[in-house]
Motif scaffolding. Sequence first.
Motif, PDB file in Angstrom:
ATOM      1  N   ILE A  94     -52.406 -51.406  16.343  1.00 13.67           N
ATOM      2  CA  ILE A  94     -51.018 -51.826  17.059  1.00 13.67           C
ATOM      3  C   ILE A  94     -50.612 -50.583  17.888  1.00 13.67           C
ATOM      4  N   GLU A  95     -50.612 -49.197  17.036  1.00 12.25           N
ATOM      5  CA  GLU A  95     -49.922 -48.059  17.779  1.00 12.25           C
ATOM      6  C   GLU A  95     -50.809 -47.913  19.038  1.00 12.25           C
ATOM      7  N   SER A  96     -52.034 -47.834  18.854  1.00 11.29           N
ATOM      8  CA  SER A  96     -52.808 -47.623  20.206  1.00 11.29           C
ATOM      9  C   SER A  96     -52.468 -48.476  21.323  1.00 11.29           C
ATOM     10  N   VAL A  97     -52.332 -49.814  21.292  1.00 10.88           N
ATOM     11  CA  VAL A  97     -51.961 -50.802  22.013  1.00 10.88           C
ATOM     12  C   VAL A  97     -50.500 -50.434  22.598  1.00 10.88           C
ATOM     13  N   ARG A  98     -49.461 -50.195  21.701  1.00  7.21           N
ATOM     14  CA  ARG A  98     -48.341 -49.612  21.941  1.00  7.21           C
ATOM     15  C   ARG A  98     -48.140 -48.390  22.906  1.00  7.21           C
ATOM     16  N   ARG A  99     -49.070 -47.391  22.787  1.00  7.21           N
ATOM     17  CA  ARG A  99     -49.148 -46.288  23.390  1.00  7.21           C
ATOM     18  C   ARG A  99     -49.844 -46.362  24.642  1.00  7.21           C
ATOM     19  N   ASN A 100     -51.004 -47.180  24.733  1.00 10.01           N
ATOM     20  CA  ASN A 100     -51.953 -47.288  26.064  1.00 10.01           C
ATOM     21  C   ASN A 100     -51.410 -48.385  27.080  1.00 10.01           C
ATOM     22  N   ALA A 101     -51.076 -49.266  26.678  1.00  4.68           N
ATOM     23  CA  ALA A 101     -50.758 -50.525  27.439  1.00  4.68           C
ATOM     24  C   ALA A 101     -49.961 -50.224  28.571  1.00  4.68           C
ATOM     25  N   PRO A 102     -48.576 -49.813  28.374  1.00  8.44           N
ATOM     26  CA  PRO A 102     -47.806 -49.634  29.549  1.00  8.44           C
ATOM     27  C   PRO A 102     -48.269 -48.616  30.741  1.00  8.44           C
ATOM     28  N   ASP A 103     -49.216 -48.042  30.674  1.00  6.96           N
ATOM     29  CA  ASP A 103     -49.440 -47.112  31.778  1.00  6.96           C
ATOM     30  C   ASP A 103     -50.952 -47.176  31.954  1.00  6.96           C
ATOM     31  N   ALA A 104     -51.828 -48.333  31.453  1.00  3.04           N
ATOM     32  CA  ALA A 104     -53.034 -48.445  31.796  1.00  3.04           C
ATOM     33  C   ALA A 104     -53.273 -48.879  32.977  1.00  3.04           C
ATOM     34  N   ALA A 105     -54.384 -48.568  33.575  1.00  2.00           N
ATOM     35  CA  ALA A 105     -54.781 -48.812  34.920  1.00  2.00           C
ATOM     36  C   ALA A 105     -55.599 -50.108  35.155  1.00  2.00           C
ATOM     37  N   LEU A 106     -55.843 -50.553  36.134  1.00  2.00           N
ATOM     38  CA  LEU A 106     -56.437 -52.041  36.122  1.00  2.00           C
ATOM     39  C   LEU A 106     -57.887 -51.818  36.752  1.00  2.00           C
ATOM     40  N   ARG A 107     -58.871 -52.200  36.114  1.00  2.00           N
ATOM     41  CA  ARG A 107     -60.232 -52.343  36.701  1.00  2.00           C
ATOM     42  C   ARG A 107     -60.821 -53.775  36.996  1.00  2.00           C
ATOM     43  N   ASP A 108     -60.622 -54.175  38.073  1.00  2.00           N
ATOM     44  CA  ASP A 108     -61.017 -55.367  38.516  1.00  2.00           C
ATOM     45  C   ASP A 108     -62.372 -55.868  38.939  1.00  2.00           C
ATOM     46  N   ASP A 109     -63.090 -56.482  37.940  1.00  2.00           N
ATOM     47  CA  ASP A 109     -64.607 -56.972  38.137  1.00  2.00           C
ATOM     48  C   ASP A 109     -64.729 -58.114  38.279  1.00  2.00           C
ATOM     49  N   SER A 110     -63.524 -58.925  38.632  1.00  2.00           N
ATOM     50  CA  SER A 110     -63.923 -60.514  38.695  1.00  2.00           C
ATOM     51  C   SER A 110     -64.299 -60.974  40.197  1.00  2.00           C
TER      52      SER A 110
END
Length: 110
Positions: A94-110
């Motif tokens: 949970i703490e990892s998601v809380r820390r990492n999600a707000p500034d995470a980049a997007l990798r679009d392989d769709s």
Amino acid sequence: MASTFHLKKAKDGQFHFNLLAGNGEIILSSELYKAKDSALNGIDSVKRNAPREGAFESKAASNDKHYFVLKASNGQVIGQSQMYASASGCRQGIESVRRNAPDAALRDDS
């Protein structure tokens, strides 16, 4: 390596994403979305809701493993973790998601 949202297209044509920690481990997975724009909205929702107090709910599976869900302010589940062997491992996730999600980049392989 920084954390990343990895957007993919499933075999059935639907879209889903995973939030990857800096080490490449999946720390949150989405549901399937019929439209790419809906998946992108899901990513934005994770970014907005991850820091919010009360957004995470820890759960125990029937096999005594632990996992968590991330909920939007309306109560809708927007992501789920992998299984953890312990409740403390789940809390760290949970703490990892809380820390990492707000500034995470997007990798679009769709």
